[in-house]
Write an enzyme that holds these catalytic residues in place. Structure first.
Site, short mmCIF file in Angstrom:
data_model
loop_
_atom_site.label_atom_id
_atom_site.label_comp_id
_atom_site.label_asym_id
_atom_site.label_seq_id
_atom_site.Cartn_x
_atom_site.Cartn_y
_atom_site.Cartn_z
N GLU A 1 -3.69 1.76 -7.69
CA GLU A 1 -4.11 2.81 -6.75
C GLU A 1 -3.15 4.00 -6.86
OE1 GLU A 1 -6.37 2.23 -2.88
OE2 GLU A 1 -4.32 2.37 -2.20
N HIS B 1 0.85 -1.21 0.00
CA HIS B 1 0.00 0.00 0.00
C HIS B 1 0.88 1.25 0.00
CE1 HIS B 1 -2.91 3.04 1.14
NE2 HIS B 1 -3.84 2.20 0.70
P1 13P Z 1 -9.63 6.53 -0.34
O1 13P Z 1 -10.74 5.64 -0.86
O2 13P Z 1 -9.96 7.21 0.93
O3 13P Z 1 -9.12 7.43 -1.41
O4 13P Z 1 -8.42 5.56 0.02
C1 13P Z 1 -7.92 4.71 -0.93
C2 13P Z 1 -7.03 3.75 -0.27
O5 13P Z 1 -5.94 4.11 0.16
C3 13P Z 1 -7.52 2.38 -0.12
O6 13P Z 1 -6.48 1.52 0.14
#
Ligand code: 13P
Length: 244
Positions: free
Chosen positions: A167, A98
């Site tokens: 992400e 992450h």
């Molecule tokens: P948000 O949905 O708050 O943007 O966070 C994304 C996240 O880091 C999920 O792992």
């Protein structure tokens, strides 16, 4: 590959045990009326065992538990760490790589790779996050490069057992000026990842909520979402599941 959207709630470092139990129960009850979906709740490590107990009573097949992280070491003198073996039989999924682990604790792609290997060895599905800090013409190349470093030692069947989550850091709601990627853009990056890693499920994460979830799940290349802040409110999370 499972065709149902996979929607993962990353609760990060939030919720008391009382809130975690209440919210988990609400999501579990709400899910009984939502088919064709799989929801994964990733609470803090310390709430995994109590939530696993709740999940067992009148279990709902659309619901699973996940961890937010795991050690890159197998076992031993690593104070504060939790091993993949400890998570075995407690969770079905585990987030690794992450961007918050990368930014605050310096996780490297090599460490993420070690975590993926240990999770697979313990029959836990890794959700490996890949994303660029700043959107640029190089973004897709950058993202694929990180994914290649993480998955490089894996044979094809093992790669298929991993989930990749695109992400982008610039889209995570906790970052200043965060903006979700458009469905079209996220779909394009996911397609590029799919081309490189055929049959690996790709999720999108970054400012996902009940209003924009469909933009992502309609993309052929996107198999679901990783949701942060909007997953903290169980009503909103159930709405995301309904709209997915
Ligand atoms: P948000 O949905 O708050 O943007 O966070 C994304 C996240 O880091 C999920 O792992």
């Amino acid at each position: 590959m499972d065709q149902h959207p996979l929607i993962v709630a990353n609760w990060k470092m939030n919720k008391t045990i009382a809130d975690a139990v209440l919210d988990f129960e609400m999501i579990k009850n709400g899910l009984e009326n939502i088919d064709d979906i799989k929801a994964v709740i990733c609470p803090s490590y310390v709430w995994l065992a109590p939530l696993a107990e709740i999940a067992k009573t009148h279990s709902v097949r659309q619901l699973a538990l996940g961890a937010q992280n795991v050690s890159n070491e197998e076992k031993g003198a690593f104070t504060g760490e939790v091993s993949a073996q400890m998570l075995k039989n407690l969770v079905e999924y585990c987030i690794v790589g992450h961007s918050e682990q990368v930014a605050h604790f310096g996780e490297s792609p090599e460490q993420t790779r070690a975590k993926v290997n240990l999770l697979l060895k313990n029959q836990i599905t890794p959700i490996a996050c890949v994303g660029e800090n700043v959107k640029s013409d190089n973004s897709i190349f950058e993202v694929i490069n990180i994914a290649k470093q993480i998955l490089k030692d894996l044979a094809a069947p093992q790669r298929r057992a991993v989930i990749l989550c695109y992400e982008p850091v610039w889209a995570i709601s906790s970052n200043p000026n965060a903006q979700p990627a458009t469905g079209g853009y996220a779909g394009k990056v996911a397609r590029a990842l799919s081309k490189e890693f055929p049959a690996t499920k790709i999720l999108y994460g970054g400012s996902v909520d009940s209003k924009n979830i469909r933009e992502f799940t309609v993309q052929d290349s996107i198999g679901g979402a990783l949701v942060g802040s909007a997953s903290l409110d169980p009503k909103e999370f159930l709405e995301i599941l309904r709209n997915a």
